[in-house]
Design a protein around this motif. Sequence first.
Motif, short mmCIF file in Angstrom:
data_model
loop_
_atom_site.label_atom_id
_atom_site.label_comp_id
_atom_site.label_asym_id
_atom_site.label_seq_id
_atom_site.Cartn_x
_atom_site.Cartn_y
_atom_site.Cartn_z
N GLY A 102 0.80 -1.20 0.00
CA GLY A 102 0.00 0.00 0.00
C GLY A 102 0.84 1.26 0.00
N SER A 103 0.16 2.39 0.15
CA SER A 103 0.81 3.69 0.08
C SER A 103 0.37 4.59 1.22
N LEU A 104 1.25 5.50 1.59
CA LEU A 104 0.96 6.56 2.55
C LEU A 104 1.69 7.81 2.10
N ARG A 105 1.15 8.97 2.44
CA ARG A 105 1.84 10.22 2.22
C ARG A 105 2.00 10.95 3.54
N LEU A 106 3.23 11.17 3.92
CA LEU A 106 3.54 11.91 5.12
C LEU A 106 3.71 13.39 4.80
N SER A 107 3.31 14.23 5.73
CA SER A 107 3.46 15.67 5.58
C SER A 107 4.26 16.21 6.75
N CYS A 108 5.03 17.24 6.49
CA CYS A 108 5.77 17.94 7.52
C CYS A 108 5.60 19.43 7.31
N ALA A 109 4.90 20.07 8.22
CA ALA A 109 4.65 21.50 8.14
C ALA A 109 5.66 22.25 8.99
#
Length: 120
Positions: free
Chosen positions: A16-23
Motif C-alpha cells: 500500500g501507500s501513505l503520504r507523510l506531511s511535515c509542516a
Amino acid sequence: QVQLVESGGGLVQAGGSLRLSCAASGRTFIIYAMGWFRQAPGKEREFVATINWSGGNTYAADSVKGRFTISRDNAKNTVYLQMNSLKPEDTAVYYCAAEGRVVPGRWDYWGQGTQVTVSS
C-alpha cells in the motif's frame, strides 16, 4: 526557531501507500533543506530522503529509492514523503528534519515523529 509537525502516519497493508506531511513554521527562511529519517524499534535512526528548499534537488537512500518520493510546497512551508509499495521493514517512526544554512549537513530542527506501520 523552526517548528516541524509531521502527520499522515498510520497502519497500511504491505504494498500500500501513505503520504507523510511535515509542516514548518517559525523562521522558515533559514531552511536550506528538509529531510526524512526513520527509526524502527531496536535500530538506529536511518536517513530516508532529503530535498533542497530552493532548488528542489532530491536524494534518497538506496533502501527506499524507486518507492519513496520527497517533494515540497514552499507556499505551504510543507514537505511530503510519498511512500509506495510499502514493505513491513518500512515500519518505523518517521521524523521530519530541517537543515539550516549555517552548518552544512547538520540537521538543526526535528519534528516529533509519526508512526508508520506496515502489516503483512
